[in-house]
Scaffold this active site. Structure first.
Site, mmCIF file in Angstrom:
data_model
loop_
_atom_site.group_PDB
_atom_site.id
_atom_site.type_symbol
_atom_site.label_atom_id
_atom_site.label_comp_id
_atom_site.label_asym_id
_atom_site.label_seq_id
_atom_site.Cartn_x
_atom_site.Cartn_y
_atom_site.Cartn_z
ATOM 1 N N ASP A 126 0.918 -1.113 -0.075
ATOM 2 C CA ASP A 126 -0.093 -0.075 0.209
ATOM 3 C C ASP A 126 0.807 1.160 -0.069
ATOM 4 O O ASP A 126 0.454 2.367 -0.010
ATOM 5 C CB ASP A 126 -1.007 -0.131 1.194
ATOM 6 C CG ASP A 126 -0.501 -0.285 2.422
ATOM 7 O OD1 ASP A 126 0.933 -0.313 2.542
ATOM 8 O OD2 ASP A 126 -1.119 -0.043 3.763
ATOM 9 N N SER A 127 2.143 1.126 -0.115
ATOM 10 C CA SER A 127 3.057 1.955 -0.048
ATOM 11 C C SER A 127 2.859 2.830 -1.633
ATOM 12 O O SER A 127 3.516 3.949 -2.116
ATOM 13 C CB SER A 127 4.628 1.713 0.093
ATOM 14 O OG SER A 127 4.837 0.613 -0.764
ATOM 15 N N ASP A 164 -1.084 -6.256 -0.198
ATOM 16 C CA ASP A 164 -1.372 -5.449 1.090
ATOM 17 C C ASP A 164 -3.127 -5.199 1.017
ATOM 18 O O ASP A 164 -3.895 -4.770 0.006
ATOM 19 C CB ASP A 164 -0.662 -4.013 1.160
ATOM 20 C CG ASP A 164 0.397 -3.996 2.024
ATOM 21 O OD1 ASP A 164 0.399 -4.880 2.891
ATOM 22 O OD2 ASP A 164 1.312 -3.260 1.884
ATOM 23 N N LYS A 206 -1.431 -9.380 2.674
ATOM 24 C CA LYS A 206 -0.344 -8.994 3.927
ATOM 25 C C LYS A 206 -1.633 -8.053 4.777
ATOM 26 O O LYS A 206 -2.249 -7.046 4.131
ATOM 27 C CB LYS A 206 1.000 -8.435 3.541
ATOM 28 C CG LYS A 206 1.425 -7.671 4.978
ATOM 29 C CD LYS A 206 2.862 -7.302 4.454
ATOM 30 C CE LYS A 206 3.235 -5.969 3.788
ATOM 31 N NZ LYS A 206 2.518 -5.131 4.644
ATOM 32 N N GLU A 249 -1.580 -5.461 8.463
ATOM 33 C CA GLU A 249 -0.801 -4.922 9.414
ATOM 34 C C GLU A 249 -1.503 -5.362 11.006
ATOM 35 O O GLU A 249 -2.723 -5.073 11.296
ATOM 36 C CB GLU A 249 -0.666 -3.223 9.360
ATOM 37 C CG GLU A 249 0.124 -2.964 8.280
ATOM 38 C CD GLU A 249 0.268 -1.740 8.185
ATOM 39 O OE1 GLU A 249 -0.111 -0.847 8.904
ATOM 40 O OE2 GLU A 249 0.905 -1.059 6.998
ATOM 41 N N GLU A 269 8.809 -4.171 10.600
ATOM 42 C CA GLU A 269 9.586 -2.861 9.905
ATOM 43 C C GLU A 269 10.084 -2.069 11.233
ATOM 44 O O GLU A 269 9.321 -1.832 12.167
ATOM 45 C CB GLU A 269 8.265 -2.148 9.489
ATOM 46 C CG GLU A 269 8.659 -0.772 8.482
ATOM 47 C CD GLU A 269 7.645 -0.233 7.776
ATOM 48 O OE1 GLU A 269 6.714 -0.789 7.422
ATOM 49 O OE2 GLU A 269 7.862 1.019 7.407
HETATM 50 O O1 KIV Z 1 3.663 -0.949 1.613
HETATM 51 C C1 KIV Z 1 4.723 -1.414 1.723
HETATM 52 O O2 KIV Z 1 5.584 -1.047 0.907
HETATM 53 C C2 KIV Z 1 5.250 -2.393 2.868
HETATM 54 C C3 KIV Z 1 6.628 -2.508 2.935
HETATM 55 C C4 KIV Z 1 7.238 -1.410 3.383
HETATM 56 C C5 KIV Z 1 6.926 -3.672 3.746
HETATM 57 O O3 KIV Z 1 4.239 -2.612 3.606
#
Ligand code: KIV
Length: 271
Positions: free
Chosen positions: A51-52, A90, A120, A122, A189
């Site tokens: 989600d980055s 994510d 994934k 969090e 992280e």
């Molecule tokens: O969204 C992302 O890029 C991440 C990584 C930093 C692990 O969750």
């Protein structure tokens, strides 16, 4: 012979085998067809459609605004390019917290509409029920502890997490909870390297770090950061392998000069 070089397709079982045999896992983010194809061809083990994307693709300040539809768009572009890597996507903010039925629906949408291999999410004990429910549908889940950017307004800052004993103890407990709930791997992280190494030793599933030192089972970086496309982000944990910001800017400036001076196209570059 490494597991990595023998395997035609990376699965969650292959990652487990890598941990068992001591082979480090390589993971990078990707959000589009072109770059995903290149890093897959280079032999990356895991591609995270993170989600980055909210930051690096859309220019938002945080990861919170990206939607499930947008994550599915990025994920399906990546999946179309990938032949070998495991593709993990994510679950975006608001698509799984506090409601395990919604978490399951979100995970199913990602898997069905993008063709990705895993999701994934969090958090620790607070997302245990969501993890367990997603797993009932046979969808592999990767956990994420430490600095969890979807909670940035709770933390207030992006500094290193779990430096204090109480938070470190809670993080270790959460890692065990994620493992017991059925996660196939955990991202850690921005936490102290010594703490990350303890987590990696205590759980049997692979632990993949970003800013978590070298005592874990693998490493992940945001692709745009390690390629130097983003020239304003310089955390200590980031190793830059290229300086594409400067290279792309210089190439663009040269192109502009060539167009303005009528040098481009020349006689061989036309029909
Ligand atoms: O969204 C992302 O890029 C991440 C990584 C930093 C692990 O969750």
């Amino acid at each position: 012979m490494s597991v990595h070089s023998e395997v035609k397709k990376i699965t969650t079982h292959v990652l487990q085998e890598m941990k068992r045999s001591g082979e480090k896992i390589s993971m990078l983010t990707a959000y589009d067809f072109s770059l995903a194809g290149i890093i897959d061809d280079a032999g990356i083990d895991v591609i995270l459609v993170g989600d980055s994307a909210s930051n690096v693709m859309a220019g938002h300040e945080t990861t919170l605004p990206i939607t499930l539809d947008q994550m599915i768009y990025h994920a399906s572009s990546v999946v179309r390019a990938v032949k070998r890597a495991l593709v993990v996507v994510d679950l975006p903010f608001g698509s799984y917290q506090g409601n395990s039925k919604e978490a399951l629906q979100s995970a199913i949408r990602i898997m069905k509409e993008s063709g990705a291999h895993a999701v994934k999410l969090e958090g620790g004990r607070e997302v245990k029920e969501s993890i367990e429910r997603i797993l009932t549908a046979g969808v592999p889940v990767m956990g994420h502890l430490g600095l969890t950017p979807q909670s940035i307004y709770k933390f207030g800052t992006y500094v290193v997490r779990a430096r204090e004993e109480e938070e470190a103890k809670r993080l270790i407990e959460d890692a065990h909870i994620l493992e017991a709930a059925g996660c196939f791997a955990i991202v850690l992280e921005k936490i102290p390297a010594a703490l990350a190494a303890i987590v990696s030793q205590e759980v049997k599933i692979p632990v993949i770090g970003i800013g978590a030192g070298n005592g874990v089972d693998g490493q992940v970086l945001v692709l745009h950061d390690m390629l130097g496309i983003n020239n304003e982000f310089h955390p200590r944990f980031l190793r830059r392998y290229l300086n594409l910001y400067d290279d792309i800017k210089a190439a663009t400036a040269k192109y502009i000069t060539d167009v303005k001076s009528r040098d481009f196209p020349n006689s061989k570059e036309q029909y």
